[in-house]
Design a protein around this motif. Structure first.
Motif, PDB file in Angstrom:
ATOM      1  N   GLY A 122      12.433  11.214   4.782  1.00  0.00           N
ATOM      2  CA  GLY A 122      11.274  10.715   4.045  1.00  0.00           C
ATOM      3  C   GLY A 122      10.957  11.576   2.837  1.00  0.00           C
ATOM      4  N   ARG A 143      11.226   9.357  -0.710  1.00  0.00           N
ATOM      5  CA  ARG A 143       9.970   8.825  -1.245  1.00  0.00           C
ATOM      6  C   ARG A 143       9.632   9.463  -2.584  1.00  0.00           C
ATOM      7  N   ASN A 185       6.326   9.012  -3.964  1.00  0.00           N
ATOM      8  CA  ASN A 185       4.881   9.219  -4.006  1.00  0.00           C
ATOM      9  C   ASN A 185       4.546  10.584  -3.401  1.00  0.00           C
ATOM     10  N   VAL A 222       2.825  10.611   0.032  1.00  0.00           N
ATOM     11  CA  VAL A 222       3.689  10.260   1.166  1.00  0.00           C
ATOM     12  C   VAL A 222       4.642  11.405   1.481  1.00  0.00           C
ATOM     13  N   CYS A 266       5.098  13.287   5.030  1.00  0.00           N
ATOM     14  CA  CYS A 266       6.372  13.554   5.699  1.00  0.00           C
ATOM     15  C   CYS A 266       6.482  15.016   6.104  1.00  0.00           C
ATOM     16  N   ILE A 304       7.880   6.127   6.752  1.00  0.00           N
ATOM     17  CA  ILE A 304       8.684   6.451   5.562  1.00  0.00           C
ATOM     18  C   ILE A 304       9.236   5.203   4.904  1.00  0.00           C
ATOM     19  N   LYS A 342       6.019   0.423   1.889  1.00  0.00           N
ATOM     20  CA  LYS A 342       5.715   0.568   0.468  1.00  0.00           C
ATOM     21  C   LYS A 342       4.275   0.977   0.234  1.00  0.00           C
ATOM     22  N   THR A 353       0.907   2.866   0.605  1.00  0.00           N
ATOM     23  CA  THR A 353       0.581   4.225   1.025  1.00  0.00           C
ATOM     24  C   THR A 353      -0.438   4.251   2.157  1.00  0.00           C
ATOM     25  N   SER A 381       1.278   3.611   5.334  1.00  0.00           N
ATOM     26  CA  SER A 381       2.000   4.811   5.756  1.00  0.00           C
ATOM     27  C   SER A 381       1.070   5.772   6.480  1.00  0.00           C
ATOM     28  N   GLU A 409       4.862   1.486  -4.337  1.00  0.00           N
ATOM     29  CA  GLU A 409       6.114   1.860  -4.989  1.00  0.00           C
ATOM     30  C   GLU A 409       6.930   0.605  -5.225  1.00  0.00           C
ATOM     31  N   LEU A 414      11.302   0.556  -3.928  1.00  0.00           N
ATOM     32  CA  LEU A 414      11.847   1.186  -2.728  1.00  0.00           C
ATOM     33  C   LEU A 414      12.707   0.162  -1.993  1.00  0.00           C
TER      34      LEU A 414
END
Lengths: 100, 172
Positions: free
Chosen positions: A21, A25, A27, A30, A34, B21, B24, B26, B29, B80, B83
């Protein structure tokens, strides 16, 4: 009872997912999450060893690593906010001020 | 019984980590990470570490993830866009590197697999709030107090870093 090899393997798999991750990624928030994932994977192996040795020191170490993770999250998110204010982006590809 | 609980919790942990992970959005996530932390707390409970399980939920899933969600909603970043829309060499390399690290860890664990200890008979009584607090406030009192200083320094440092307006940053 669960064998300790399973717990260590679970910890290794979670650490690997966190590592992938961080690498894929873009961002910054994020990526930060991770890193928390990887910290948690290591905490899991510490708790497993602590339980299987009957020694409480591992759990104390997890307690301290939890408070260090809290401090790290606070400072890291503050840095992300500061970067966002100056840059208007949290994409780690755009943050290249220190790149030579 | 414990085996089934462990299998369910570990599948939940791995699945929510993958969901984290690969998502897309956030915010999604972050919510997957909360689910991951709660399933890890369940595994701590299976290992008789009650205190850490509760602390994991209160501090991690409660406090730290609320902080993350505040920052995500404050920044209001878009999803994102690209991705996994197209194949990138970087993803493949990241996957290969991850597999290499996993292989390394599994190899080193397999090397000591025979000599790892069996379940300790003392295991039932460690991990309670009483046992952890007993050690924490006697043997580990000094690191505990240092934690207070560390957290204070982190809060003050975060305020210093985050409060400056852009353009008014003093470049002394």
């Amino acid at each position: 009872m669960i064998s300790i090899e399973w717990l260590i393997s679970l910890s290794a798999v979670l650490f690997t997912i966190g590592l992938i991750g961080v690498l894929i990624r873009r961002n910054a928030v994020v990526v930060f999450m991770c890193i928390e994932l990887m910290l948690n994977a290591v905490n899991l192996s510490l708790v497993a060893f602590s339980a299987y040795h009957g020694d409480i020191a591992g759990q104390i170490l997890v307690f301290f690593s939890l408070s260090v993770a809290a401090a790290e999250a606070v400072v890291g998110l503050a840095i992300i906010i500061a970067i966002f204010r100056n840059n208007l982006s949290v994409d780690i590809g755009d943050i290249n001020l220190l790149r030579f | 019984m414990e085996i089934y609980a462990f299998i369910v919790l570990s599948v939940l942990a791995i699945g929510s980590a993958l969901g984290m992970i690969l998502n897309k959005n956030t915010v999604n996530s972050a919510l997957f990470l909360v689910l991951h932390l709660i399933s890890l707390a369940g595994i701590y409970l299976l290992l008789k570490a009650q205190f850490l399980a509760i602390v994991q939920i209160i501090v991690y899933a409660g406090a730290i993830m609320v902080l993350f969600l505040f920052v995500i909603m404050l920044l209001n970043v878009a999803d994102e866009p690209s991705l996994f829309d197209r194949f990138r060499v970087g993803y493949f390399l990241a996957f290969l590197l991850g597999v290499a690290v996993l292989g390394q860890i599994v190899y080193s664990v397999a090397g000591v697999a025979g000599i790892l200890p069996q379940i300790s008979p003392e295991m039932e009584r460690i991990g309670t709030v009483e046992a952890v607090g007993d050690v924490l406030f006697t043997e580990y009192l000094m690191p505990f107090e240092m934690t207070a200083i560390l957290l204070t320094a982190a809060v003050v440092g975060a305020l210093m870093v985050a409060q400056f307006k852009s353009g008014k940053v003093s470049r002394a």
